[in-house]
Design a protein around this motif. Structure first.
Motif, mmCIF file in Angstrom:
data_model
loop_
_atom_site.group_PDB
_atom_site.id
_atom_site.type_symbol
_atom_site.label_atom_id
_atom_site.label_comp_id
_atom_site.label_asym_id
_atom_site.label_seq_id
_atom_site.Cartn_x
_atom_site.Cartn_y
_atom_site.Cartn_z
ATOM 1 N N ARG A 88 4.330 -2.432 10.675
ATOM 2 C CA ARG A 88 4.151 -3.852 10.991
ATOM 3 C C ARG A 88 5.297 -4.688 10.447
ATOM 4 O O ARG A 88 5.777 -5.629 11.097
ATOM 5 N N LEU A 89 5.757 -4.351 9.262
ATOM 6 C CA LEU A 89 6.796 -5.135 8.610
ATOM 7 C C LEU A 89 8.209 -4.752 9.063
ATOM 8 O O LEU A 89 9.182 -5.363 8.624
ATOM 9 N N ALA A 90 8.316 -3.782 9.948
ATOM 10 C CA ALA A 90 9.637 -3.270 10.322
ATOM 11 C C ALA A 90 10.448 -4.236 11.161
ATOM 12 O O ALA A 90 11.659 -4.081 11.289
ATOM 13 N N ALA A 91 9.801 -5.239 11.767
ATOM 14 C CA ALA A 91 10.514 -6.235 12.577
ATOM 15 C C ALA A 91 9.639 -7.479 12.662
ATOM 16 O O ALA A 91 8.414 -7.399 12.504
ATOM 17 N N PRO A 92 10.238 -8.634 12.921
ATOM 18 C CA PRO A 92 9.432 -9.844 13.095
ATOM 19 C C PRO A 92 8.464 -9.682 14.264
ATOM 20 O O PRO A 92 8.809 -9.050 15.274
ATOM 21 N N PRO A 93 7.262 -10.239 14.162
ATOM 22 C CA PRO A 93 6.299 -10.078 15.255
ATOM 23 C C PRO A 93 6.693 -10.883 16.484
ATOM 24 O O PRO A 93 7.486 -11.830 16.416
ATOM 25 N N CYS A 94 6.117 -10.509 17.611
ATOM 26 C CA CYS A 94 6.347 -11.235 18.861
ATOM 27 C C CYS A 94 6.016 -12.714 18.692
ATOM 28 O O CYS A 94 5.042 -13.073 18.011
ATOM 29 N N ALA A 95 6.803 -13.561 19.321
ATOM 30 C CA ALA A 95 6.565 -15.003 19.397
ATOM 31 C C ALA A 95 6.601 -15.698 18.038
ATOM 32 O O ALA A 95 6.085 -16.798 17.890
ATOM 33 N N SER A 96 7.227 -15.063 17.049
ATOM 34 C CA SER A 96 7.260 -15.662 15.713
ATOM 35 C C SER A 96 8.500 -16.518 15.481
ATOM 36 O O SER A 96 8.533 -17.325 14.556
ATOM 37 N N ASP A 97 9.518 -16.356 16.335
ATOM 38 C CA ASP A 97 10.772 -17.074 16.095
ATOM 39 C C ASP A 97 11.486 -17.323 17.417
ATOM 40 O O ASP A 97 12.471 -16.675 17.736
ATOM 41 N N PHE A 98 10.950 -18.261 18.193
ATOM 42 C CA PHE A 98 11.586 -18.590 19.468
ATOM 43 C C PHE A 98 11.751 -20.105 19.564
ATOM 44 O O PHE A 98 11.000 -20.878 18.966
ATOM 45 N N ASP A 99 12.740 -20.512 20.324
ATOM 46 C CA ASP A 99 13.007 -21.930 20.552
ATOM 47 C C ASP A 99 12.479 -22.303 21.931
ATOM 48 O O ASP A 99 12.972 -21.787 22.943
ATOM 49 N N PRO A 100 11.462 -23.167 22.015
ATOM 50 C CA PRO A 100 10.912 -23.533 23.322
ATOM 51 C C PRO A 100 11.957 -24.081 24.287
ATOM 52 O O PRO A 100 11.779 -24.008 25.504
ATOM 53 N N ARG A 101 13.057 -24.603 23.743
ATOM 54 C CA ARG A 101 14.101 -25.155 24.620
ATOM 55 C C ARG A 101 14.941 -24.062 25.271
ATOM 56 O O ARG A 101 15.742 -24.350 26.169
ATOM 57 N N GLU A 102 14.743 -22.815 24.829
ATOM 58 C CA GLU A 102 15.579 -21.729 25.334
ATOM 59 C C GLU A 102 14.812 -20.718 26.185
ATOM 60 O O GLU A 102 15.291 -19.613 26.425
ATOM 61 N N ILE A 103 13.644 -21.120 26.668
ATOM 62 C CA ILE A 103 12.860 -20.190 27.502
ATOM 63 C C ILE A 103 12.781 -20.681 28.942
ATOM 64 O O ILE A 103 11.896 -20.275 29.702
ATOM 65 N N GLY A 104 13.707 -21.558 29.315
ATOM 66 C CA GLY A 104 13.781 -22.024 30.688
ATOM 67 C C GLY A 104 12.583 -22.853 31.078
ATOM 68 O O GLY A 104 12.124 -23.725 30.326
#
Length: 778
Positions: A129-145
């Motif tokens: 679980r700790l091997a990578a950041p989880p899904c949707a934990s670090d995204f910029d809403p301005r960069e998802i089109g």
């Protein structure tokens, strides 16, 4: 079939209201209640009282933490609902197990998998679980089109759409921030915890902390009694909490107030709706094989996947690939073969035969033409073979030949799609690399390119699934068509011939100059898939990840070739965290894993007894191909915390993997495996492990297993169907590695042990159908 007729035809036992609109089964009934233990409410806060179903109820919430229990009590009986949550943000410092993302992305080898498996034992789930950041934990809403930044969704069986839920608890119609202004904007919710009410119910629970020690407890679920054909009505509860006490509580229903005609609901309305909600979902999932696991969240995750499928499918039956976003909710995706095959497979494995039948009936009625073609833009050649195999599985599990006879001609036409392609390949010169192999697209999206013939090629996965499909449907064909013996004989002969040609071609195309040896997705390749994809130029090796998954899932390769293929993927850029990757050129920034179609790769790991890798796949898929807590599954997921696109075939992967770790059948041998991939620490915990009524081609199976660490003993019990048992049943006792079996008996007689670690009890069918195993270990 028009939409109203279609909604009326739901095969979930749904009731038809006077208006002709489907409502959820059990929506007007009471949920199951249990006796209330004497100290169950210690430390809980009384948050409401109300009347419903002729009873007076009180609602208690353990608000000392965000994971406390909610309990509804009436007449000494209780409905107890857990509120377990998971952090939706990265907690590991440093991330990536101390490795650099650039190195992970550039390497041919799966560096994260190597590190997680380096100790030679089962992987540690928390470390995965700790091997990578989880899904949707670090995204910029301005960069998802143009996409909306939703992270989970809710809905009902009857509604033709779903409702997205955003990080701060709002949906597209209602905002808790109108009463609690602090909750404006999603930035306030970046450090939230999230989960599902009751462990698996499609009710979203959010815990949003404030800096002064206060926190907000939010619940939102869909109104199961709503009769709108498309609109999803929603219920909301928001509590401001301090020191385990509710400071302020507000309820909502669907829309903001418009006084005096529309006002906020009261507690009675909310909790009466909650009773209906729980009752409806308990009924809708009531036929799923019961399972008990030391980590009950795994059982919850499997159950929730089927709830989400009912939400996503309008009326519970009509197929949809995704939700909310035009990609992938658009109708051009509805006939996508993977929606059908993943659903039929998962529902069959968990005994949900009514849903499996409804899905089968809908698909062959609405999405299969008389000539065997599918009502979808780009048929995937391998999926025709998987479809045939699953139809045979449906008949073996259910005995329901009637629905298959209804579509006999379309099934025969599906077979003919592959036999025609086989005949074409046999007309090629024997010197042609594709001689005797099935040509065709492996991936639906191939048809969208200017020259789709680039991908009309002899992919190994096409031939492998054709072999599997012919072999399985031929074995049952006379039950569908009593006059079809000669056709079945031809398909069996073709399967033998094509399998031999497939193996011959693969052996002739191994690149032994690479370490480990490399095998491409089709014959005649001179470069690896990573090299072929470099520069993003179009290449016949595009979508090779699908080819490998289907090649392995078909189970038609000898073990040496299957192991070589797995090693090839592991070491030449084909996996990340032990899950098949979304193939791309080597780069500095990303290495994405596939949430859907990859269950075939995992299945082959299980067959090859590569159990540690199977468990790594299981853990990585859960924690890195799902949004944490709310368990929204990703089609493709990065390992940097980006916001993935949801698709329902990915959601149905965990139910398959959990079922197979407990109950798994050989594809061709008369052999059943029980407990083949149970994690060692699960058995070592001393907690019970059980599945009841698991379907197999020999009938339903009950299997229980439990260790007693204090006495160094293990007890297992197996109930097979009387009169129809496999020749061999293998019951594995995967003890922690420091232990070894000392002795074992079956029904009082000395047991026969097998397996590389001598940890598997061999049961002979003639000795059954009930087996009681007692073992001791050192």
């Amino acid at each position: 079939m028009n939409r109203r007729d279609f909604l009326k035809s739901s095969a979930l036992g749904a009731s038809i209201a006077a208006s002709g609109i489907v409502t959820m089964p059990g929506a007007d009934a009471m949920p199951r209640l249990s006796p209330l233990p004497g100290n169950a409410l210690n430390g809980h806060a009384r948050v409401a009282g109300f009347s419903a179903h002729g009873r007076n109820w009180t609602v208690w919430d353990d608000l000392r933490s965000g994971d406390g229990m909610m309990t509804l009590v009436a007449d000494g009986k209780a409905l107890s609902l857990s509120k377990r949550t998971e952090p939706t943000y990265a907690t590991a410092k440093p991330p990536y197990l101390g490795l650099k993302l650039r190195d992970i992305a550039q390497a041919g080898a799966d560096l994260l998998a190597e590190k997680l498996l380096a100790h030679g034992d089962d992987p540690d789930e928390e470390e995965v679980r700790l091997a990578a950041p989880p899904c949707a934990s670090d995204f910029d809403p301005r960069e998802i089109g143009s996409r909306l930044p939703w992270t989970t969704l809710i809905g009902t069986v009857q509604a033709g759409d779903t409702m997205p839920i955003f990080p701060n608890g709002r949906d597209r119609c209602f905002r808790p921030a109108h009463v609690f202004p602090e909750l404006r904007g999603d930035e306030i919710a970046k450090k939230r915890n999230e989960g599902l009410l009751g462990g698996w119910l499609p009710a979203i629970h959010k815990v949003i902390p404030m800096e002064d020690g206060r926190w907000y407890d939010l619940l939102v679920f869909a109104d199961v009694e709503a009769t709108d054909p498309l609109i999803v009505q929603t219920w909301h509860r928001t509590i401001e909490v301090k020191d385990g006490k509710p400071l302020k509580t507000s309820y909502g229903h669907s829309y903001s107030p418009y006084p005096p005609r529309r006002t906020l609901p009261d507690a009675q309305q909310f909790y009466t709706a909650l009773l209906a909600f729980v009752s409806a979902w308990q009924t809708a999932l009531g036929d799923m094989a019961p399972v008990t696991l030391p980590g009950q969240d795994w059982a919850d995750m499997a159950r929730h996947a089927f709830a989400k499928e009912l939400i996503v499918r309008p009326g519970g039956t009509y197929p949809k690939y995704g939700a909310v976003d035009r990609d992938y909710f658009g109708p051009e995706y509805d006939g996508f073969q993977d929606i059908f095959t993943s659903s039929l497979y998962a529902n069959l494995e968990w005994g949900r035969f009514a849903q499996a039948r409804a899905v089968l009936d809908n698909y062959f009625s609405e999405f299969v033409f008389d000539n065997g073609m599918v009502n979808m833009r780009g048929p995937e050649t391998g999926q025709y073979g998987l479809t045939l195999s699953l139809l045979a599985r449906y008949l073996r599990y259910t005995g329901d030949a009637a629905i298959l006879r209804k579509y006999r001609d379309r099934i025969a036409a599906t077979v003919a799609v592959l036999t025609d392609l086989h005949d074409e390949s046999l007309n090629l010169p024997k010197s042609d690399r594709g001689y005797g192999l099935i040509h065709g697209w492996s991936e639906s999206d191939a048809c969208l390119h200017p020259d789709p013939t680039m991908w009309w090629k002899p992919y190994y996965g096409n031939s492998a699934f054709a072999v599997r499909g012919w072999r399985d449907i031929a074995a049952v064909w006379t039950q569908i068509d009593p006059m079809g013996a000669s056709a079945a004989k031809d398909w069996q002969a073709r399967a033998i011939r094509l399998q031999a040609r497939l193996i011959e071609s693969m052996n002739a195309n191994i690149r032994r100059d690479l370490t480990p040896p490399y095998i491409g997705p089709l014959p005649g390749t001179s470069d690896t898939f990573r090299e072929a994809l470099a520069g993003h130029r179009e290449t016949e090796q595009g979508w090779a990840h699908r080819v490998y998954c289907e090649l392995l899932q078909a189970d038609v390769l000898p073990d040496d070739l299957a192991n070589l293929t797995v090693d090839c993927l592991r070491q030449h850029g084909g996996t990340v965290l032990g899950v098949v990757a979304n193939f791309s050129p080597a780069n500095d920034t990303h290495r994405d894993l596939l949430g859907f179609i990859t269950y075939g790769y995992a299945q082959q790991l299980l067959r090859l007894d590569r159990i540690e890798e199977y468990l790594l796949f299981l853990y990585a898929h859960r924690h890195h191909a799902h949004n944490p807590g709310s368990w929204v599954a990703a089609e493709v997921a990065g390992i940097g915390g980006d916001l993935p696109l949801f698709c329902i075939p990915a959601q149905l992967t965990i139910p398959l993997l959990v079922r197979w770790m407990l109950v798994f059948e050989d594809s061709d041998a008369d052999r059943l495996h029980l407990g083949r991939a149970i994690p060692r620490d699960w058995l070592g915990s001393g907690k019970p492990i059980a599945i009841e009524g698991a379907p197999t081609r020999w009938g339903r199976v009950d299997f229980t297993l439990q260790a007693n660490p204090a006495r160094k003993s293990v007890h297992a019990e197996v109930h097979l169907s009387k009169g129809n048992v496999p020749a061999e049943t293998h019951v594995r006792l995967r003890l922690p590695k420091e232990h070894r079996l000392r002795s074992a008996t079956v029904n009082g007689d000395k047991a026969r042990l097998t397996g590389k670690d001598r940890d598997t009890v061999l049961l002979r069918g003639a000795d059954g159908p009930v087996f009681r195993i007692a073992a001791t270990y050192t």
